[in-house]
Design an enzyme around this catalytic site. Structure first.
Site, short mmCIF file in Angstrom:
data_model
loop_
_atom_site.label_atom_id
_atom_site.label_comp_id
_atom_site.label_asym_id
_atom_site.label_seq_id
_atom_site.Cartn_x
_atom_site.Cartn_y
_atom_site.Cartn_z
N GLU A 63 0.59 -1.35 -0.46
CA GLU A 63 -0.14 0.11 -0.31
C GLU A 63 0.51 1.65 -0.38
OE1 GLU A 63 -3.50 0.92 3.00
OE2 GLU A 63 -1.99 0.48 3.88
N LYS A 137 -9.27 3.55 -1.72
CA LYS A 137 -9.69 2.36 -0.88
C LYS A 137 -11.34 3.14 -0.03
CE LYS A 137 -7.42 1.64 3.53
NZ LYS A 137 -5.87 1.89 4.34
N CYS A 172 -5.81 -3.01 2.22
CA CYS A 172 -5.37 -3.41 4.57
C CYS A 172 -6.25 -3.14 4.65
CB CYS A 172 -4.65 -1.51 4.45
SG CYS A 172 -3.20 -1.84 6.12
#
Length: 305
Positions: A63, A137, A172
């Site tokens: 990430e 995200k 994540c």
């Protein structure tokens, strides 16, 4: 009903023979990210890609692999890039030159009205044909500045077909949200997870990756960064698991309880910028498992709001 080991799908020869996509050779690159130095991180990532064995077809970077997270928000946002920036250009070039699918995330930005910008933790899946699917995200970590300075993504994760495999991604923290990750109608065989997940929460990472694989009957590649920063230490958490949640790479150091060991354990390649995990995933074995235990028939239906 409890099945005996003899009825496990990997040893069950009664299933109808079918032709499935070939096994997929994959890698997780645990890059030690140099803070606030995109050019150096692109150099490191390319060096790690160059170390991959011949035949690797999927590589996952961590990430925000070109910048890492920083407590200095202004400094961090100053390094955000458009989709036409050097990071995307490099990714597209690597995927084409190496004829592999490459995934990860970087700090992205988009211009909005009034000369302002929105900033995103922008995931990507790049394929050898030069195409890139982006994913911003959606679940931003509420206890960090990420949720304050970045914009929540507005779209579901992409679905990419590559060499007959259907591949998607989350980023994540999103590993903690099983509804968001749910493999509805068994659409995907492989889930990619670029991450900056510290060792302090390593037990959760290990448990959740296995859970997402088991409940969705899909392989999972978790590519965590290595090294350390002001938020913690990251070494040793990257892992590749199969559709039973069995760790393939790094290889198991102890037997599994209630489950046979993987038949093709992966390997670890050391590099100057962090370890590289490699493994081979079997589409045939994944589908045998789904036929033997078709849990998707009983899965709950839901609508995301």
């Amino acid at each position: 009903m409890t099945a005996s080991p003899q009825s496990h799908p990997q040893t069950d020869n009664t299933a109808e023979a079918k032709t499935y996509p070939a096994p997929l050779n994959v890698a997780a690159l645990s890059l030690d990210i140099a803070e606030a130095d995109p050019a150096e991180n692109l150099r490191r990532a390319k060096a790690m890609l160059d170390l991959l064995p011949q035949g690797v077809e999927v590589a996952v970077l961590p990430e925000l692999f070109t910048t890492a997270f920083m407590s200095d928000s202004e400094r961090m946002l100053s390094m955000a890039e458009y989709r036409t920036g050097p990071t995307v250009k490099a990714i597209r070039k690597w995927a084409t030159e190496k004829q592999m699918l490459i995934s990860g995330s970087f700090l992205g930005k988009e211009a909005i009205a009034g000369g302002a910008h929105e900033f995103f933790n922008r995931g990507f899946i790049a394929t050898p044909d030069g195409e890139i699917k982006f994913y911003d995200k959606h679940h931003l970590f509420c206890l960090s500045d990420e949720a304050r300075i970045l914009t929540h993504g507005r779209m579901r994760p992409p679905l990419v077909e590559f060499k007959g495999w259907h591949i998607s991604m989350i980023i994540c923290y999103e590993l903690r949200f099983p509804v968001w990750s749910r493999n509805v109608d068994m659409q995907t065989e492989l889930l990619l997870i670029p991450a900056n997940w510290p060792q302090a929460r390593g037990y959760a990472w290990d448990t959740l990756i296995r859970a997402r694989a088991i409940e969705n009957q899909q392989a999972v590649i978790g590519a965590d960064r290595s090294g350390k920063d002001e938020y913690g230490t990251y070494d040793g958490l990257s892992m590749i698991v199969d559709e039973l949640g069995r760790p393939i790479a790094p290889p198991l150091s102890h037997p599994l309880v209630g489950c046979p060991p993987p038949t093709a354990p992966g390997s670890v390649i050391e590099s100057p910028y962090g370890p590289i995990l490699t493994a081979t995933l079997s589409f045939d074995k994944l589908m045998r498992w789904r036929r033997w235990l078709p849990t998707d028939r009983d899965a709950d239906r839901f609508t995301l709001h």
